[in-house]
Design a protein around this motif. Structure first.
Motif, PDB file in Angstrom:
ATOM      1  N   ASN A  81       0.865  -1.183   0.000  1.00  0.00           N
ATOM      2  CA  ASN A  81       0.000   0.000   0.000  1.00  0.00           C
ATOM      3  C   ASN A  81       0.902   1.234   0.000  1.00  0.00           C
ATOM      4  O   ASN A  81       1.649   1.455   0.956  1.00  0.00           O
ATOM      5  CB  ASN A  81      -0.886  -0.026   1.253  1.00  0.00           C
ATOM      6  CG  ASN A  81      -1.956   1.038   1.198  1.00  0.00           C
ATOM      7  OD1 ASN A  81      -2.439   1.387   0.124  1.00  0.00           O
ATOM      8  ND2 ASN A  81      -2.333   1.556   2.352  1.00  0.00           N
ATOM      9  N   LEU A  83       1.645   5.476  -0.835  1.00  0.00           N
ATOM     10  CA  LEU A  83       1.210   6.856  -1.061  1.00  0.00           C
ATOM     11  C   LEU A  83       2.362   7.628  -1.700  1.00  0.00           C
ATOM     12  O   LEU A  83       3.500   7.542  -1.221  1.00  0.00           O
ATOM     13  CB  LEU A  83       0.850   7.514   0.279  1.00  0.00           C
ATOM     14  CG  LEU A  83       0.524   9.017   0.215  1.00  0.00           C
ATOM     15  CD1 LEU A  83      -0.794   9.270  -0.523  1.00  0.00           C
ATOM     16  CD2 LEU A  83       0.440   9.606   1.642  1.00  0.00           C
ATOM     17  N   LYS A 143      -6.660   6.061   3.242  1.00  0.00           N
ATOM     18  CA  LYS A 143      -6.048   4.780   2.835  1.00  0.00           C
ATOM     19  C   LYS A 143      -4.867   4.391   3.724  1.00  0.00           C
ATOM     20  O   LYS A 143      -4.133   3.455   3.415  1.00  0.00           O
ATOM     21  CB  LYS A 143      -5.606   4.851   1.367  1.00  0.00           C
ATOM     22  CG  LYS A 143      -6.761   5.030   0.398  1.00  0.00           C
ATOM     23  CD  LYS A 143      -7.650   3.786   0.360  1.00  0.00           C
ATOM     24  CE  LYS A 143      -8.869   4.032  -0.520  1.00  0.00           C
ATOM     25  NZ  LYS A 143      -9.796   2.881  -0.524  1.00  0.00           N
ATOM     26  N   ALA A 144      -4.626   5.150   4.802  1.00  0.00           N
ATOM     27  CA  ALA A 144      -3.513   4.843   5.718  1.00  0.00           C
ATOM     28  C   ALA A 144      -3.866   3.594   6.543  1.00  0.00           C
ATOM     29  O   ALA A 144      -5.058   3.295   6.707  1.00  0.00           O
ATOM     30  CB  ALA A 144      -3.263   6.046   6.625  1.00  0.00           C
ATOM     31  N   TYR A 146       0.344   3.232   5.423  1.00  0.00           N
ATOM     32  CA  TYR A 146       1.060   2.886   4.197  1.00  0.00           C
ATOM     33  C   TYR A 146       2.351   2.126   4.513  1.00  0.00           C
ATOM     34  O   TYR A 146       3.069   2.477   5.442  1.00  0.00           O
ATOM     35  CB  TYR A 146       1.408   4.163   3.421  1.00  0.00           C
ATOM     36  CG  TYR A 146       0.173   4.947   3.051  1.00  0.00           C
ATOM     37  CD1 TYR A 146      -0.607   4.563   1.961  1.00  0.00           C
ATOM     38  CD2 TYR A 146      -0.233   6.036   3.808  1.00  0.00           C
ATOM     39  CE1 TYR A 146      -1.770   5.263   1.635  1.00  0.00           C
ATOM     40  CE2 TYR A 146      -1.389   6.740   3.494  1.00  0.00           C
ATOM     41  CZ  TYR A 146      -2.152   6.348   2.403  1.00  0.00           C
ATOM     42  OH  TYR A 146      -3.298   7.035   2.092  1.00  0.00           O
ATOM     43  N   ILE A 149       5.807   5.444   1.675  1.00  0.00           N
ATOM     44  CA  ILE A 149       5.388   6.791   1.276  1.00  0.00           C
ATOM     45  C   ILE A 149       6.570   7.398   0.527  1.00  0.00           C
ATOM     46  O   ILE A 149       7.710   7.364   1.031  1.00  0.00           O
ATOM     47  CB  ILE A 149       5.009   7.670   2.490  1.00  0.00           C
ATOM     48  CG1 ILE A 149       3.846   7.029   3.279  1.00  0.00           C
ATOM     49  CG2 ILE A 149       4.626   9.081   2.028  1.00  0.00           C
ATOM     50  CD1 ILE A 149       3.443   7.774   4.555  1.00  0.00           C
TER      51      ILE A 149
END
Ligand code: SAM
Length: 217
Positions: A81, A83, A143-144, A146, A149
């Motif tokens: 995941n 960002l 959406k955190a 992550y 990043i």
């Protein structure tokens, strides 16, 4: 386009030869999404040159070697995941999406660039990059947390919300330093027990990160 593709393949080969692109996955992502798909028409002939290029609103798309270095430091893998802060042209986000084989969230503060990136991504056939307008120094809480990043603009200090939104075991790549295009690139890790460790990679030059936890515009 054929000529541009050829020039791009030579650029990628030289980044591999120089040891800047180390992993096969990053090499393949670079070949799949050449930088000329993410610049205005008048700059396409220069997209293979290893220098930053102008994009709208006085911003830049980073040099190929810089993008490769940050992606290598991020050690991205399928399913992570991620960002990105500072969408710009959308090129780096397209590469990230190719490396994680899934959705990527990216934030840009300039509306014109949100449109520019969305258009570039659509034309390049990238479907899993989600571009949001906003102040990326505040992260993107929906959406955190992550696992990675990646910040592609220079910050005065590591923004606290990004540390908070980083998963334990996660990694943040960020240029930190002066306002005028000179910073140090940091790899910031959050240990499994929540401690923060910072490692300096070296000198870099990015446009400023402007926002509540960045430079004041
Ligand atoms: N990653 C981009 C690419 O692949 O084209 C290049 C990014 S450019 C070097 C830095 C970008 O960060 C600019 O587009 C700038 O507008 C954006 N930026 C600066 N401060 C920001 C903030 N607080 N939130 C989101 N984007 C920001």
């Amino acid at each position: 386009m054929e000529k541009l593709d050829g020039l791009w393949r030579r650029r990628v080969a030289s980044l591999v030869r120089e040891g800047i692109i180390k992993s096969a996955a990053i090499r393949e992502a670079f070949l799949r999404y050449p930088r000329h798909l993410f610049v205005e028409k008048r700059y396409r002939d220069y997209a293979h040159v290893d220098e930053p290029l102008p994009i709208p609103a006085g911003q830049t798309v980073s040099a190929p070697h810089m993008v490769a270095i940050m992606l290598e430091l991020a050690e991205l893998g399928p399913g992570m995941n991620v960002l990105e802060v500072g969408t710009g042209s959308g090129w780096n986000a397209a590469l990230i999406a190719e490396l994680v084989k899934g959705d990527v969230y990216t934030i840009e503060r300039i509306p014109e660039l949100v449109e520019f990136a969305r258009r570039n991504l659509e034309q390049a056939g990238v479907k899993n990059v989600h571009v949001f307008l906003g102040d990326g120094t505040k992260g993107f809480p929906p959406k955190a947390p992550y696992e990675r990043i990646i910040v592609t603009a220079g910050a005065p200090k590591v923004p606290e919300p990004l540390l908070e939104q980083l998963k334990p075991g996660g990694r943040l790549i960020i240029p930190v330093g002066g306002h005028h295009l000179w910073q140090d690139l940091y790899v910031v890790e959050k240990t499994e027990d929540g401690r923060i460790r910072k490692k300096r990679w070296g000198g870099v030059a990015f446009v400023p990160l402007i926002g509540e936890h960045g430079w004041r515009g």
